[in-house]
Scaffold this active site. Structure first.
Site, short mmCIF file in Angstrom:
data_model
loop_
_atom_site.label_atom_id
_atom_site.label_comp_id
_atom_site.label_asym_id
_atom_site.label_seq_id
_atom_site.Cartn_x
_atom_site.Cartn_y
_atom_site.Cartn_z
N GLU A 1 0.62 21.24 3.27
CA GLU A 1 2.04 20.97 2.99
C GLU A 1 2.56 19.77 3.76
O GLU A 1 3.68 19.29 3.52
CB GLU A 1 2.90 22.20 3.32
CG GLU A 1 2.53 23.47 2.55
CD GLU A 1 2.45 23.25 1.05
OE1 GLU A 1 3.43 22.75 0.47
OE2 GLU A 1 1.40 23.57 0.46
N ASP B 1 -1.20 -13.45 -9.87
CA ASP B 1 -1.07 -12.07 -10.32
C ASP B 1 0.36 -11.66 -10.62
O ASP B 1 1.31 -12.24 -10.13
CB ASP B 1 -1.56 -11.10 -9.24
CG ASP B 1 -3.05 -10.92 -9.32
OD1 ASP B 1 -3.65 -11.49 -10.23
OD2 ASP B 1 -3.58 -10.21 -8.46
C1 4GN Z 1 1.66 10.30 -0.69
C2 4GN Z 1 1.06 11.45 -0.19
C3 4GN Z 1 2.23 11.52 -2.64
C4 4GN Z 1 2.26 10.35 -1.92
C5 4GN Z 1 1.08 12.59 -0.96
C6 4GN Z 1 2.95 9.16 -2.49
C7 4GN Z 1 0.11 14.06 0.76
N1 4GN Z 1 1.66 12.60 -2.17
N2 4GN Z 1 3.82 9.34 -3.47
N3 4GN Z 1 0.54 13.78 -0.55
O1 4GN Z 1 2.69 8.07 -2.03
C8 4GN Z 1 1.61 16.64 2.15
C9 4GN Z 1 0.68 16.06 3.18
C10 4GN Z 1 2.02 15.55 1.22
C11 4GN Z 1 0.81 14.57 3.05
C12 4GN Z 1 1.27 14.32 1.67
#
Ligand code: 4GN
Length: 246
Positions: free
Chosen positions: A116, A169
């Protein structure tokens, strides 16, 4: 540039060094890629890296001590002043401008969380910047860290060849990219735009800029709003919209 990634799944992040542009940068020693596993910094018999959340609820939280020790070990292997970046949906949204700033650093430490999340006191004590790739949730920070590393590495001097220069790019000028075509000239009645086979390089450059402006206007008006178009660009966009409505 030196990258160190703190992750429970270092092999996953290591795969970016096996392929393509980042693989070549690693082989040519333009970058280094190292890992620190919090599990190797546990002291109990079960090598525990997670624990139940205070306040209750589902899921687990990464424990402070093994992650903090892994982070300190990772930082210790890099020059002073390399930032610790935590990937999470709560972070500042990552973009090309941020990638450019990171590319000027001697190194970076990425913290990839699982479960989490990590104990918030770790963020307060050891994280310099929390960044997000956008409004979606991944099951771990590894893929986000890999994406950021890729975006940064391709901006480093000497990584891309002349024929794949990053300067041309998408986003380097704050716009979406123009369309691309290769042989054959016709596929199921769909022809390559005539201008691209004209050999007139000034005309081709003009067409590409027009497409980039037009697509940005239609698909990402937020990008255009951030720019101050010059007269030439405004003319090209007007032409695109006129052609579009014909
Ligand atoms: C980054 C980490 C989405 C992103 C993540 C994003 C891992 N999800 N949108 N998940 O860049 C709980 C532990 C959530 C770290 C996190």
């Amino acid at each position: 540039m030196q990258f160190n990634v703190v992750s429970l799944f270092p092999e996953m992040v290591g795969t970016i060094g096996e392929f393509g542009v980042v693989g070549r940068a690693l082989q040519r020693e333009l970058i280094s890629l190292a890992f620190e596993n919090p599990r190797d910094h546990t002291t109990d018999r079960h090598r525990t890296v997670d624990d139940r959340p205070y306040g209750g609820g589902p899921g687990m939280v990464m424990k402070f001590q093994p992650v903090a020790d892994a982070l300190l070990a990772a930082k210790g292997k890099l020059p002073d002043g390399c930032p610790v970046v935590y990937l999470s949906p709560q972070g500042q949204v990552f973009d090309q401008a941020m990638a450019k700033r990171f590319a000027a650093l001697p190194g970076m430490v990425f913290l990839a969380g699982r479960y989490e999340g990590i104990d918030e006191r770790l963020v307060e004590a050891h994280v310099d910047v929390e960044i997000s790739l956008g409004d979606f949730v991944l099951s771990g920070g590894e893929i986000a860290a890999m994406a950021v590393i890729d975006a940064v590495v391709r901006l480093l001097p000497g990584v891309l060849g002349d024929d794949e220069s990053a300067a041309q790019d998408s986003f380097m000028e704050g716009l979406l990219d123009h369309p691309h075509y290769t042989r054959p000239e016709e596929i199921a009645g769909q022809r390559v735009p005539e201008v691209l086979i004209s050999g007139d390089h000034a005309k081709i450059a003009r067409w590409r800029t027009k497409q980039a402006l037009g697509r940005s206007y239609l698909r990402r008006p937020d990008l255009l709003e951030k720019l101050d178009l010059n007269d030439e660009q405004q003319t090209l966009l007007d032409e695109f919209l006129k052609e579009q409505s014909q």
